[in-house]
Design an enzyme around this catalytic site. Structure first.
Site, PDB file in Angstrom:
ATOM      1  CE  LYS A 141      42.040  34.709  73.337  1.00 22.09           C
ATOM      2  NZ  LYS A 141      41.945  35.450  72.082  1.00 22.09           N
ATOM      3  CB  CYS A 171      37.376  34.084  62.635  1.00 23.44           C
ATOM      4  SG  CYS A 171      36.849  35.347  63.743  1.00 23.44           S
ATOM      5  NE  ARG A 182      37.968  39.451  64.818  1.00 25.08           N
ATOM      6  CZ  ARG A 182      38.511  38.743  65.817  1.00 25.08           C
ATOM      7  NH1 ARG A 182      38.432  37.433  65.799  1.00 25.08           N
ATOM      8  NH2 ARG A 182      39.149  39.337  66.802  1.00 25.08           N
ATOM      9  N   PRO A 183      37.627  43.294  59.420  1.00 21.09           N
ATOM     10  CG  PRO A 183      36.489  45.235  58.806  1.00 21.09           C
ATOM     11  CD  PRO A 183      36.304  43.917  59.509  1.00 21.09           C
ATOM     12  CG  ASP A 208      38.332  49.471  57.839  1.00 19.99           C
ATOM     13  OD1 ASP A 208      38.299  48.464  58.589  1.00 19.99           O
ATOM     14  OD2 ASP A 208      37.521  50.402  57.930  1.00 19.99           O
ATOM     15  CG  LEU A 209      38.906  51.296  61.621  1.00 19.45           C
ATOM     16  CD1 LEU A 209      38.152  51.131  62.931  1.00 19.45           C
ATOM     17  CD2 LEU A 209      38.581  52.640  60.985  1.00 19.45           C
ATOM     18  CG  ASP A 219      35.954  38.679  73.808  1.00 15.46           C
ATOM     19  OD1 ASP A 219      37.134  39.041  73.943  1.00 15.46           O
ATOM     20  OD2 ASP A 219      35.370  38.646  72.709  1.00 15.46           O
ATOM     21  NE  ARG A 261      43.018  30.145  68.554  1.00 17.87           N
ATOM     22  CZ  ARG A 261      42.754  30.924  67.505  1.00 17.87           C
ATOM     23  NH1 ARG A 261      41.912  30.519  66.579  1.00 17.87           N
ATOM     24  NH2 ARG A 261      43.306  32.109  67.406  1.00 17.87           N
TER      25      ARG A 261
HETATM   26  C1  EPZ Z   1      40.084  42.068  70.238  1.00 22.54           C
HETATM   27  O1  EPZ Z   1      39.892  41.743  68.881  1.00 22.54           O
HETATM   28  C2  EPZ Z   1      40.067  40.748  70.990  1.00 22.54           C
HETATM   29  N1  EPZ Z   1      41.170  39.889  70.533  1.00 22.54           N
HETATM   30  C3  EPZ Z   1      38.727  40.042  70.765  1.00 22.54           C
HETATM   31  O2  EPZ Z   1      38.725  38.852  71.563  1.00 22.54           O
HETATM   32  C4  EPZ Z   1      37.610  40.963  71.261  1.00 22.54           C
HETATM   33  O3  EPZ Z   1      36.358  40.361  71.008  1.00 22.54           O
HETATM   34  C5  EPZ Z   1      37.690  42.311  70.528  1.00 22.54           C
HETATM   35  O4  EPZ Z   1      39.006  42.891  70.722  1.00 22.54           O
HETATM   36  C6  EPZ Z   1      36.647  43.302  71.048  1.00 22.54           C
HETATM   37  O5  EPZ Z   1      36.817  43.493  72.414  1.00 22.54           O
HETATM   38  C7  EPZ Z   1      42.414  40.129  70.981  1.00 22.54           C
HETATM   39  O6  EPZ Z   1      42.641  41.046  71.746  1.00 22.54           O
HETATM   40  C8  EPZ Z   1      43.492  39.204  70.499  1.00 22.54           C
HETATM   41  P1  EPZ Z   1      38.359  45.132  67.346  1.00 22.54           P
HETATM   42  P2  EPZ Z   1      40.086  42.891  67.731  1.00 22.54           P
HETATM   43  O7  EPZ Z   1      39.396  45.578  66.384  1.00 22.54           O
HETATM   44  O8  EPZ Z   1      41.186  43.776  68.120  1.00 22.54           O
HETATM   45  C9  EPZ Z   1      35.623  46.242  63.626  1.00 22.54           C
HETATM   46  C10 EPZ Z   1      38.463  36.565  72.012  1.00 22.54           C
HETATM   47  O9  EPZ Z   1      37.494  35.785  72.017  1.00 22.54           O
HETATM   48  N2  EPZ Z   1      36.873  46.717  62.996  1.00 22.54           N
HETATM   49  O10 EPZ Z   1      38.025  45.970  68.529  1.00 22.54           O
HETATM   50  O11 EPZ Z   1      40.105  42.206  66.425  1.00 22.54           O
HETATM   51  C11 EPZ Z   1      35.613  44.715  63.669  1.00 22.54           C
HETATM   52  O12 EPZ Z   1      35.134  44.197  62.454  1.00 22.54           O
HETATM   53  C12 EPZ Z   1      38.621  37.594  70.898  1.00 22.54           C
HETATM   54  O13 EPZ Z   1      39.363  36.574  72.897  1.00 22.54           O
HETATM   55  C13 EPZ Z   1      36.788  47.363  61.766  1.00 22.54           C
HETATM   56  O14 EPZ Z   1      35.697  47.535  61.210  1.00 22.54           O
HETATM   57  O15 EPZ Z   1      38.690  43.669  67.898  1.00 22.54           O
HETATM   58  C14 EPZ Z   1      34.677  44.412  64.801  1.00 22.54           C
HETATM   59  O16 EPZ Z   1      33.339  44.454  64.337  1.00 22.54           O
HETATM   60  C15 EPZ Z   1      37.464  37.524  69.898  1.00 22.54           C
HETATM   61  N3  EPZ Z   1      37.928  47.792  61.161  1.00 22.54           N
HETATM   62  C16 EPZ Z   1      34.906  45.580  65.763  1.00 22.54           C
HETATM   63  O17 EPZ Z   1      35.589  46.591  65.011  1.00 22.54           O
HETATM   64  C17 EPZ Z   1      39.166  47.620  61.749  1.00 22.54           C
HETATM   65  O18 EPZ Z   1      40.175  48.060  61.161  1.00 22.54           O
HETATM   66  C18 EPZ Z   1      35.758  45.217  66.977  1.00 22.54           C
HETATM   67  O19 EPZ Z   1      37.029  44.816  66.500  1.00 22.54           O
HETATM   68  C19 EPZ Z   1      39.233  46.967  63.005  1.00 22.54           C
HETATM   69  C20 EPZ Z   1      38.074  46.525  63.617  1.00 22.54           C
END
Ligand code: EPZ
Length: 417
Positions: free
Chosen positions: A22, A117, A122-123, A125-126, A305, A398
């Site tokens: 996915k 969620c 899940r901001p 900002d980056l 995950d 999902r």
């Molecule tokens: C991906 O989400 C996955 N989803 C998530 O899987 C997975 O848990 C996550 O990566 C971590 O491995 C998809 O690939 C569709 P992140 P993503 O940006 O990209 C913080 C599942 O169950 N952050 O690495 O949203 C954020 O708040 C899902 O399949 C910022 O602060 O993950 C979090 O604490 C759940 N600012 C951390 O980084 C930003 O701009 C990790 O988020 C972006 C992220």
């Protein structure tokens, strides 16, 4: 609303084939609209999120057809955000990734900010800071973000956190920019490597995917490509834990050992016997499980995950285990439900779970709070004494293809009603 009805205590055994990922298919589908051509994504997983993203692409005037084997054809020659379906984008976080390709192709995009969620705020900002480093102007207002860049200009981005989504978005934006983009402290997840493989097939010039430093040499334009995404390492890990939860013996087919290492090492530490051979892993869970400590980290650390699924398993391991969740701020949501099944878990300041193993969990009526917590509760039901009902299984649909069919084929007594 359907529920899963599980009669626990069956030892699972047999072969299970892992579906495609996915979390690889979704960014790859979003990236197809970078090309003004036709792409084909083969063997896509038959899960809800894939169809939602296909509808988002259709709302951008891409022509999307799916054949009976779930091979998806996307023709994105005509691309327009005139009828963009922002309701859909707001519903599914991964759809937000169309932002990079839209601006790269159209010079401008206004899309709905992704919702948070249960597992965390899940901001983004980056993501937005990165796009500004590539020369875009970014405006956030009333739940929307408007990004403008006649053409992205290669730049250097240091990610304060190795965000998977931010890395994916910036790889896509840098692919057809003027100049070279450097992403430092990039995410190293296997799904990043898979997306880079697809982008390179489209003509992108990317090196370093899978490391913390990714370099993308912008090209003028990309052409469509055909690709089969990687296996779902989280489904594979979930099946490994199912074997351990039920003292079963499962042969997991279609994996890459390299990308399963965190799950392999931590389950071996618990005493589970795992034998890797080519693209297969034979997992023998007929052992006395030992308590261990887990800290979730970005790859190559232990994946967040798989945390919920391991939490359920640790409930029946001999001794006291701790689980530290460092990636998301609220990922112990299924603990109250596990307690109803007899688990002995304490949460310390929201970040650490301390689990005293019990002999057996007992079946109960529970509700899935989200995708991975739902999977964790299903695993708990498989190993429990007695009957378990799991509600809200649409969350699980999902992210898992035919979950109950695959488990039933392994000998689980599980029914969707
Ligand atoms: C991906 O989400 C996955 N989803 C998530 O899987 C997975 O848990 C996550 O990566 C971590 O491995 C998809 O690939 C569709 P992140 P993503 O940006 O990209 C913080 C599942 O169950 N952050 O690495 O949203 C954020 O708040 C899902 O399949 C910022 O602060 O993950 C979090 O604490 C759940 N600012 C951390 O980084 C930003 O701009 C990790 O988020 C972006 C992220």
């Amino acid at each position: 609303m359907c529920k899963f009805y599980i009669k626990g205590n069956n030892r699972l055994s047999g072969d299970v084939n892992i579906s495609s990922a996915k979390n690889s298919v979704l960014p790859i589908l979003a990236s197809t609209i970078l090309a003004d051509g036709v792409s084909v994504i083969n063997n896509a997983p038959n899960i809800e999120d894939v169809y939602v993203l296909c509808d988002v692409l259709r709302s951008l005037s891409a022509e999307v057809t799916i054949d009976k084997n779930n091979n998806i054809m996307i023709d994105s020659k005509k691309l327009s955000d005139k009828n963009i379906d922002n309701d859909l984008i707001g519903k599914m976080r991964a759809a937000f990734l169309v932002l990079g390709p839209l601006v790269a192709r159209l010079g401008k995009a206004r899309i709905s900010l992704p919702g948070g969620c249960k597992i965390g705020a899940r901001p983004i900002d980056l993501y937005l800071k990165g796009l500004k480093s590539l020369g875009a102007t970014v405006k956030e207002e009333c739940g929307y973000v408007e990004v403008t860049a006649t053409r992205f200009v290669g730049g250097t981005v240091f990610l304060d956190y190795p965000s998977v989504g931010a890395t994916e978005l910036l790889m896509m934006a840098g692919a057809i920019a003027d100049g070279t983009t450097y992403i430092e402290n990039a995410a190293r997840e296997p799904e990043i490597v898979d997306l880079a493989m697809f982008l390179k097939k489209m003509g992108a010039r990317i090196t370093g995917a899978g490391t913390s430093s990714i370099y993308i040499k912008g090209v003028k334009k990309l052409s469509g490509a055909t690709y089969t995404p990687m296996f779902d390492r989280i489904e594979a890990g979930t099946m490994m834990i199912a074997a351990a939860m039920t003292k079963g013996k499962i042969n997991i087919i279609g994996v890459k050992e390299e990308w399963m290492k965190p799950a392999i090492f931590k389950l071996r530490e618990m005493g589970v016997k795992i034998n890797c051979n080519g693209n297969q892993m034979f997992v023998d869970g007929d052992v006395d499980l030992r308590a261990i400590d887990i800290t979730t980290m970005p790859h190559p650390g232990f994946p967040t995950d798989l945390q919920s699924q391991m939490l359920s398993l640790l409930c029946i391991a001999e001794g006291t285990s701790t689980v530290k969740e460092t990636v998301f701020e609220n990922r112990f949501v299924q603990v109250p439900e596990l307690r109803r099944m007899g688990a002995d878990i304490k949460i310390i300041d929201g970040k650490v779970a301390s689990i005293n193993g019990v002999q057996k969990l007992t079946g109960a009526s529970v509700a899935a709070p989200d995708l991975r917590a739902g999977a964790g509760l299903i695993l708990a039901g498989l190993g429990a004494q007695g009957d378990t009902e799991v509600d809200n299984i649409y969350f699980v649909d999902r992210g898992y293809v035919a979950f109950e069919e695959k488990l039933a084929a392994l000998g689980a007594d599980i029914e969707r009603k």
